[in-house]
Enzyme design. Structure first.
Site, short mmCIF file in Angstrom:
data_model
loop_
_atom_site.label_atom_id
_atom_site.label_comp_id
_atom_site.label_asym_id
_atom_site.label_seq_id
_atom_site.Cartn_x
_atom_site.Cartn_y
_atom_site.Cartn_z
N ARG A 94 25.53 48.84 24.99
CA ARG A 94 25.62 50.28 25.24
C ARG A 94 26.46 50.49 26.49
O ARG A 94 26.21 49.84 27.51
CB ARG A 94 24.22 50.86 25.44
CG ARG A 94 24.20 52.38 25.51
CD ARG A 94 22.83 52.91 25.87
NE ARG A 94 22.70 53.09 27.30
CZ ARG A 94 21.76 53.82 27.90
NH1 ARG A 94 20.84 54.43 27.16
NH2 ARG A 94 21.71 53.94 29.22
N TYR B 154 24.14 60.24 33.47
CA TYR B 154 23.02 59.54 32.87
C TYR B 154 23.40 58.07 32.59
O TYR B 154 24.49 57.78 32.11
CB TYR B 154 22.58 60.19 31.53
CG TYR B 154 21.72 59.22 30.78
CD1 TYR B 154 20.41 58.98 31.21
CD2 TYR B 154 22.23 58.44 29.75
CE1 TYR B 154 19.64 58.01 30.62
CE2 TYR B 154 21.46 57.48 29.14
CZ TYR B 154 20.17 57.26 29.58
OH TYR B 154 19.41 56.28 29.01
N ASP C 168 24.88 56.69 24.66
CA ASP C 168 23.77 57.65 24.70
C ASP C 168 24.23 58.94 25.36
O ASP C 168 24.62 58.94 26.53
CB ASP C 168 22.61 57.03 25.51
CG ASP C 168 21.31 57.81 25.36
OD1 ASP C 168 21.34 58.94 24.85
OD2 ASP C 168 20.25 57.26 25.77
N HIS D 277 22.26 61.51 25.63
CA HIS D 277 21.05 61.93 26.33
C HIS D 277 20.85 63.44 26.30
O HIS D 277 20.61 64.07 27.33
CB HIS D 277 21.05 61.40 27.78
CG HIS D 277 19.71 60.90 28.21
ND1 HIS D 277 18.88 61.63 29.01
CD2 HIS D 277 19.04 59.77 27.94
CE1 HIS D 277 17.76 60.96 29.22
NE2 HIS D 277 17.83 59.82 28.57
N GLU E 239 23.97 58.36 20.38
CA GLU E 239 22.52 58.62 20.46
C GLU E 239 22.21 59.97 21.09
O GLU E 239 22.89 60.39 22.03
CB GLU E 239 21.90 57.50 21.30
CG GLU E 239 20.43 57.64 21.55
CD GLU E 239 19.92 56.58 22.51
OE1 GLU E 239 20.57 55.52 22.66
OE2 GLU E 239 18.87 56.82 23.13
N GLU F 63 13.87 58.74 20.37
CA GLU F 63 13.06 58.01 21.35
C GLU F 63 11.93 58.87 21.92
O GLU F 63 10.94 58.34 22.39
CB GLU F 63 13.94 57.46 22.49
CG GLU F 63 14.59 58.51 23.34
CD GLU F 63 15.50 57.92 24.42
OE1 GLU F 63 16.16 56.91 24.15
OE2 GLU F 63 15.54 58.50 25.52
N ARG G 159 14.84 56.15 16.31
CA ARG G 159 14.60 55.44 17.57
C ARG G 159 13.12 55.38 18.00
O ARG G 159 12.81 54.98 19.11
CB ARG G 159 15.39 56.16 18.68
CG ARG G 159 16.87 56.19 18.46
CD ARG G 159 17.59 55.16 19.26
NE ARG G 159 17.39 55.30 20.67
CZ ARG G 159 17.12 54.29 21.50
NH1 ARG G 159 16.98 53.06 21.02
NH2 ARG G 159 16.97 54.49 22.79
N GLU H 25 16.73 48.10 21.29
CA GLU H 25 17.22 48.25 22.67
C GLU H 25 16.49 47.25 23.57
O GLU H 25 15.30 47.01 23.42
CB GLU H 25 16.95 49.68 23.15
CG GLU H 25 17.47 49.96 24.55
CD GLU H 25 17.20 51.41 24.99
OE1 GLU H 25 16.38 52.09 24.36
OE2 GLU H 25 17.84 51.84 25.97
N TRP I 32 18.11 66.89 30.93
CA TRP I 32 18.49 65.63 31.58
C TRP I 32 18.65 64.56 30.52
O TRP I 32 17.95 64.50 29.53
CB TRP I 32 17.42 65.18 32.59
CG TRP I 32 17.88 63.89 33.21
CD1 TRP I 32 18.86 63.71 34.12
CD2 TRP I 32 17.37 62.58 32.90
NE1 TRP I 32 19.01 62.37 34.41
CE2 TRP I 32 18.13 61.66 33.67
CE3 TRP I 32 16.37 62.08 32.05
CZ2 TRP I 32 17.91 60.27 33.62
CZ3 TRP I 32 16.16 60.73 31.98
CH2 TRP I 32 16.92 59.83 32.78
O1 KDG Z 1 11.95 57.57 30.37
C1 KDG Z 1 13.19 57.97 29.91
C2 KDG Z 1 14.01 56.77 29.46
O2 KDG Z 1 13.26 55.98 28.60
C3 KDG Z 1 15.28 57.19 28.80
O3 KDG Z 1 16.05 57.95 29.68
C4 KDG Z 1 16.06 55.97 28.38
O4 KDG Z 1 17.44 57.27 26.97
C5 KDG Z 1 16.99 56.19 27.27
C6 KDG Z 1 17.39 55.02 26.51
O5 KDG Z 1 18.09 55.22 25.51
O6 KDG Z 1 17.02 53.92 26.87
MG MG Z 2 18.24 57.22 24.96
#
Ligand code: KDG
Ligand code: MG
Length: 402
Positions: free
Chosen positions: A147, A159, A210, A212, A236, A262, A283, A339, A402
């Site tokens: 990644r 991020y 990602d 995010h 992602e 996730e 995820r 991951e 975020w």
């Molecule tokens: O607690 C938040 C994290 O697990 C997250 O920001 C990590 O997005 C993430 C990832 O893909 O690992």
């Molecule tokens: Mg993530």
């Protein structure tokens, strides 16, 4: 057979973890992860004050019945606190069952479907060249999938870009840190990162990214299109997924594979995404989505639609979740990728584990159960420390994702 006792252990060997230990009258015990980043003590209290008293005296072999009791019986269904607590209990009970059977958990689930579990690591840097150098380092370590996240020109924080290498940890301030986000700067920049990575490394490795949750659906569609020449393994969390329909718009415009989930807690969070084939990878992982029992249900449903698994594996998921996920990954027929963000040596010492990394894959090991334990004496050395994830605002001060 009866559950004799259960305790919650909070430890902070570099970051906070909440661990559940269930003890039985036969001397066998099981371990589960209940960590919810930034809200750890809420899950601890949910378990200690409301759930564990209902467990004592129950037969630990009745995993499904206990799961249903905790899910339906709470009346207040779903949500990250409830589902992390249920996950911890479920994981510990599967650990007990597999130990009683004298089998590694993957054997109990139906046996291995593959030899190793392909993992992706996190390469990140302050700019494109630093990120590219990190990708090179992951390739040298044997990773087949990486990644890539980079600092964005004009933004102080991005991020996924940490201060350290290997052990990036976003929840590192006693109160939430404020970061600034600008979509335009990011959108103009992200394709340049992957252009450089493909030019330098070719197309032999899987590259992931990602977003995010930062984009709107139409922006995500546009980014997916712009990234198509770089043949990503996945893009992602391109947009927040409370409205599962949002992904239809992205899907209509791009062939870049999509991953999400996730932060999902149950099959209901991804039902529409999966059955409408709006995503390629789901995820959800053990601790966030109700343990092995519920994760298996999501994966089986996803298999009907050729959606593959891609379990979350950031550092806020403890080695217990990683161990359990690796048994799940070894078994699950529709496996995609796992991951793998490495834990610090201090964390590894608190959680002795059977799993190991070799040439881009993780292996769950052959220990009975899920193969991860907690060293309580070691855990006691690291008391809980308040720590929060950052928040994001737009340049004009508007709160963002975020
Ligand atoms: O607690 C938040 C994290 O697990 C997250 O920001 C990590 O997005 C993430 C990832 O893909 O690992
Ligand atoms: Mg993530």
């Amino acid at each position: 057979m009866k559950i004799d006792a259960a305790k919650v252990i909070v430890t902070s060997p570099g970051r906070n973890f909440v661990t559940l230990k269930i003890l039985t009258d036969q001397g066998v015990y099981g371990i589960g992860d209940a960590t919810l980043n930034g809200r750890e003590l809420a899950v601890m209290s949910y378990l200690q004050d409301h759930v564990l008293p209902c467990l004592i005296g129950r037969d630990p072999r009745r995993i499904e019945d206990i799961w249903q009791f905790l899910y339906r019986g709470a009346y207040w269904r779903r949500g990250p606190v409830t589902m992390s607590a249920i996950a911890a209990i479920d994981t510990a009970l599967w650990d007990i069952k597999a130990k009683m059977a004298g089998m590694p958990l993957h054997d109990l689930l139906g046996g291995k479907s593959r030899e190793g579990v392909m993992v992706y690591g996190h390469a990140n840097g302050r700019d494109i060249e630093e990120t590219a150098d990190e990708v090179a380092r992951y390739i040298d370590m044997g990773y087949k999938a990486i990644r890539a996240q980079s600092g964005v020109p004009g933004l102080t924080d991005a991020y996924g870009v940490g201060r350290g290498k290997l052990f990036y940890e976003p929840a590192d301030t006693a109160l939430p840190a404020e970061t600034i986000w600008d979509t335009r700067k990011y959108m103009n920049f992200a394709p340049k990162l992957f252009d450089r990575l493909r030019a330098r490394f070719g197309f032999d490795h899987h590259l992931l990214h990602d977003v995010h949750h930062r984009l709107t659906p139409i922006e995500a569609a546009s980014l997916g299109k712009a990234l198509e020449p770089y043949d990503l393994f996945w893009m992602e969390d391109a947009t927040p997924a409370e409205n599962q329909e949002s992904f239809r718009l992205i899907r209509q415009h791009t062939t870049t594979p999509l991953a999400v989930g996730e932060i999902f807690n149950t099959i209901w969070d991804c039902k529409d995404l999966i059955q409408n084939q709006l995503i390629d990878y789901i995820r959800t992982t053990v601790v966030r989505a109700g343990g092995i029992t519920h994760l298996r249900r999501i994966a089986d449903f996803a298999a009907l639609y050729q959606v593959r698994t891609g379990c979350h594996g950031a550092t806020d998921l403890s080695p217990v979740t990683m161990g359990a996920a690796l048994h799940f990954d070894s078994w699950v027929p529709n496996f995609g990728i796992q991951e793998y963000m490495r834990h610090t040596p201090e964390t590894d010492a608190v959680f002795p584990h059977a799993y190991y990394f070799d040439q881009g894959s993780l292996y769950p090991g052959d220990a009975a159960g899920h193969g991860v334990d907690i060293d309580e004496a070691e855990a006691a050395k690291y008391p809980y420390k308040p720590a929060y994830l950052p928040v994001a605002r737009l340049e004009d001060g508007t709160m963002w994702n975020w």
